[in-house]
Design a protein around this motif. Sequence first.
Motif, mmCIF file in Angstrom:
data_model
loop_
_atom_site.group_PDB
_atom_site.id
_atom_site.type_symbol
_atom_site.label_atom_id
_atom_site.label_comp_id
_atom_site.label_asym_id
_atom_site.label_seq_id
_atom_site.Cartn_x
_atom_site.Cartn_y
_atom_site.Cartn_z
ATOM 1 N N VAL A 41 -13.147 -4.438 -75.967
ATOM 2 C CA VAL A 41 -11.819 -5.027 -76.141
ATOM 3 C C VAL A 41 -11.936 -6.156 -77.154
ATOM 4 C CG1 VAL A 41 -9.972 -6.356 -75.051
ATOM 5 C CG2 VAL A 41 -11.013 -4.427 -73.840
ATOM 6 N N ASP A 42 -11.100 -6.093 -78.188
ATOM 7 C CA ASP A 42 -11.007 -7.173 -79.164
ATOM 8 C C ASP A 42 -9.755 -7.963 -78.820
ATOM 9 O OD1 ASP A 42 -11.059 -8.864 -81.333
ATOM 10 O OD2 ASP A 42 -10.825 -7.297 -82.847
ATOM 11 N N LEU A 43 -9.958 -9.077 -78.125
ATOM 12 C CA LEU A 43 -8.865 -9.859 -77.559
ATOM 13 C C LEU A 43 -8.395 -10.883 -78.583
ATOM 14 C CD1 LEU A 43 -7.396 -9.980 -74.815
ATOM 15 C CD2 LEU A 43 -9.074 -11.693 -74.096
ATOM 16 N N GLY A 44 -7.131 -10.749 -79.000
ATOM 17 C CA GLY A 44 -6.639 -11.539 -80.117
ATOM 18 C C GLY A 44 -7.109 -10.927 -81.417
ATOM 19 N N TYR A 62 -10.296 -1.371 -78.066
ATOM 20 C CA TYR A 62 -8.915 -1.697 -77.730
ATOM 21 C C TYR A 62 -8.594 -3.012 -78.428
ATOM 22 C CZ TYR A 62 -9.375 1.812 -74.052
ATOM 23 O OH TYR A 62 -9.599 2.992 -73.367
ATOM 24 N N GLY A 63 -7.694 -2.965 -79.398
ATOM 25 C CA GLY A 63 -7.282 -4.178 -80.094
ATOM 26 C C GLY A 63 -6.032 -4.737 -79.442
ATOM 27 N N ILE A 64 -6.151 -5.920 -78.873
ATOM 28 C CA ILE A 64 -5.051 -6.528 -78.120
ATOM 29 C C ILE A 64 -4.581 -7.790 -78.834
ATOM 30 C CG2 ILE A 64 -4.433 -7.682 -75.963
ATOM 31 C CD1 ILE A 64 -6.307 -5.812 -74.495
ATOM 32 N N ASP A 65 -3.269 -7.908 -79.033
ATOM 33 C CA ASP A 65 -2.722 -9.115 -79.647
ATOM 34 C C ASP A 65 -1.297 -9.340 -79.162
ATOM 35 O OD1 ASP A 65 -3.884 -10.827 -82.188
ATOM 36 O OD2 ASP A 65 -1.706 -10.975 -81.998
ATOM 37 N N LEU A 66 -0.910 -10.606 -79.152
ATOM 38 C CA LEU A 66 0.443 -10.970 -78.731
ATOM 39 C C LEU A 66 1.466 -10.726 -79.833
ATOM 40 C CD1 LEU A 66 2.187 -12.291 -76.491
ATOM 41 C CD2 LEU A 66 1.654 -14.505 -77.517
ATOM 42 N N SER A 67 1.003 -10.668 -81.079
ATOM 43 C CA SER A 67 1.909 -10.530 -82.212
ATOM 44 C C SER A 67 2.076 -9.063 -82.603
ATOM 45 C CB SER A 67 1.376 -11.325 -83.409
ATOM 46 O OG SER A 67 2.099 -10.991 -84.577
ATOM 47 N N ALA A 109 -13.543 -2.239 -69.224
ATOM 48 C CA ALA A 109 -14.275 -2.182 -70.486
ATOM 49 C C ALA A 109 -15.716 -2.632 -70.277
ATOM 50 C CB ALA A 109 -13.601 -3.068 -71.522
ATOM 51 N N ASP A 110 -16.579 -2.236 -71.209
ATOM 52 C CA ASP A 110 -17.982 -2.651 -71.164
ATOM 53 C C ASP A 110 -18.176 -4.059 -71.708
ATOM 54 O OD1 ASP A 110 -18.731 -0.097 -70.218
ATOM 55 O OD2 ASP A 110 -18.892 0.672 -72.256
ATOM 56 N N SER A 111 -17.369 -4.421 -72.714
ATOM 57 C CA SER A 111 -17.491 -5.743 -73.312
ATOM 58 C C SER A 111 -16.144 -6.188 -73.855
ATOM 59 C CB SER A 111 -18.533 -5.744 -74.446
ATOM 60 O OG SER A 111 -18.753 -7.048 -74.945
ATOM 61 N N VAL A 112 -15.937 -7.487 -73.872
ATOM 62 C CA VAL A 112 -14.737 -8.093 -74.455
ATOM 63 C C VAL A 112 -15.197 -9.132 -75.459
ATOM 64 C CG1 VAL A 112 -12.671 -9.480 -74.037
ATOM 65 C CG2 VAL A 112 -13.357 -7.729 -72.376
ATOM 66 N N PHE A 132 -9.401 -16.130 -68.704
ATOM 67 C CA PHE A 132 -10.734 -15.840 -68.172
ATOM 68 C C PHE A 132 -10.649 -14.917 -66.957
ATOM 69 C CE2 PHE A 132 -12.842 -20.015 -69.873
ATOM 70 C CZ PHE A 132 -12.715 -19.532 -71.158
ATOM 71 N N ARG A 133 -9.664 -15.142 -66.089
ATOM 72 C CA ARG A 133 -9.502 -14.266 -64.916
ATOM 73 C C ARG A 133 -9.131 -12.855 -65.343
ATOM 74 N NH1 ARG A 133 -6.782 -18.814 -62.786
ATOM 75 N NH2 ARG A 133 -4.777 -17.831 -63.253
ATOM 76 N N ALA A 134 -8.200 -12.744 -66.299
ATOM 77 C CA ALA A 134 -7.799 -11.416 -66.772
ATOM 78 C C ALA A 134 -8.981 -10.684 -67.385
ATOM 79 C CB ALA A 134 -6.662 -11.553 -67.792
ATOM 80 N N THR A 135 -9.814 -11.412 -68.113
ATOM 81 C CA THR A 135 -10.976 -10.793 -68.755
ATOM 82 C C THR A 135 -12.008 -10.371 -67.707
ATOM 83 O OG1 THR A 135 -10.598 -12.066 -70.763
ATOM 84 C CG2 THR A 135 -12.811 -11.154 -70.440
ATOM 85 N N PHE A 136 -12.236 -11.217 -66.728
ATOM 86 C CA PHE A 136 -13.156 -10.843 -65.645
ATOM 87 C C PHE A 136 -12.669 -9.569 -64.964
ATOM 88 C CE2 PHE A 136 -14.546 -10.910 -61.219
ATOM 89 C CZ PHE A 136 -15.905 -11.154 -61.347
ATOM 90 N N ASN A 137 -11.370 -9.506 -64.684
ATOM 91 C CA ASN A 137 -10.819 -8.329 -64.018
ATOM 92 C C ASN A 137 -10.874 -7.087 -64.904
ATOM 93 O OD1 ASN A 137 -10.207 -9.850 -61.735
ATOM 94 N ND2 ASN A 137 -8.131 -10.324 -62.425
ATOM 95 N N GLY A 138 -10.854 -7.274 -66.219
ATOM 96 C CA GLY A 138 -10.846 -6.141 -67.140
ATOM 97 C C GLY A 138 -12.212 -5.608 -67.506
ATOM 98 N N LEU A 139 -13.277 -6.265 -67.022
ATOM 99 C CA LEU A 139 -14.644 -5.840 -67.328
ATOM 100 C C LEU A 139 -15.247 -5.054 -66.170
ATOM 101 C CD1 LEU A 139 -16.132 -9.060 -68.962
ATOM 102 C CD2 LEU A 139 -16.084 -6.801 -70.045
#
Length: 254
Positions: A41-44, A62-67, A109-112, A132-139
């Motif tokens: 996951v590429d966050l931002g 997975y490319g994730i962005d708010l914009s 995901a395997d890595s963020v 941080f919580r969302a990322t922990f839950n997503g790994l």
Amino acid sequence: MSSYGQFALVYDRLMADMPYPEWLRFAELCWERYGKPETVVDLGCGTGSLSIPLALKGYHVYGIDLSSDMLTVARSKWEESPQNAMRPGTGSVQWLHQDMCEWELLEPADSVISFCDCVNYLIEEEEVEAAFRATFNGLRPGGLFLFDVHPPSTLVRYAEEQPFYLDEQDVAYIWTSDLDEERCEIEHNLTIFSREKDGRFIRFEETHVQRAYDADWIEQALRRAGFTQVDRYADFQLRQPAEQSERLFFAAVK
């Protein structure tokens, strides 16, 4: 966080000198140390300047962005990439319009990764904790979260060295910064001039706010989110941070 708006159209031009190869090299150094992922996951993710090279290396990204504007540019870059579906070993990219404070996937995901100081754009402690919580839950268990931040000293240096200027044939800007020392929060105000195809320049304004957090607080927040191992590095190297480090990196294992 800024939606970026028109900024997305000139973002890659203005960010051409950013050290994207160094971020990629650092991520792969960490994956050699902590375990190589298949899904990242590429966050931002912005305009995909890290997501796309990772996909071309064979990762499923997975490319994730708010914009949505940034994602539109990223999607176009991926679709127009000549290597996209032609080179053996190419991975994949899915672009997702989500908030990094509450992102989620159907499968862990395997890595963020979250590079280019994305976490600094979270200007309240509660937002950082939520991300941080969302990322922990997503790994998946054993998954790795890699990110970088500007430490407080870097924001102070920005405030001391501003204003900044760029004057190129196709784009120019005036960039001023105002630092709130108590919160260690900096407001960047940019006036940007971009040349259109007909030769005319358009002018638009952008404001970006970042906040720097104490490294010990960041580590504690990661552990509160559930991460069991948190390692610190600096300036794109697998070495301990020093007082003069300009960019801090964290590697957190679920």
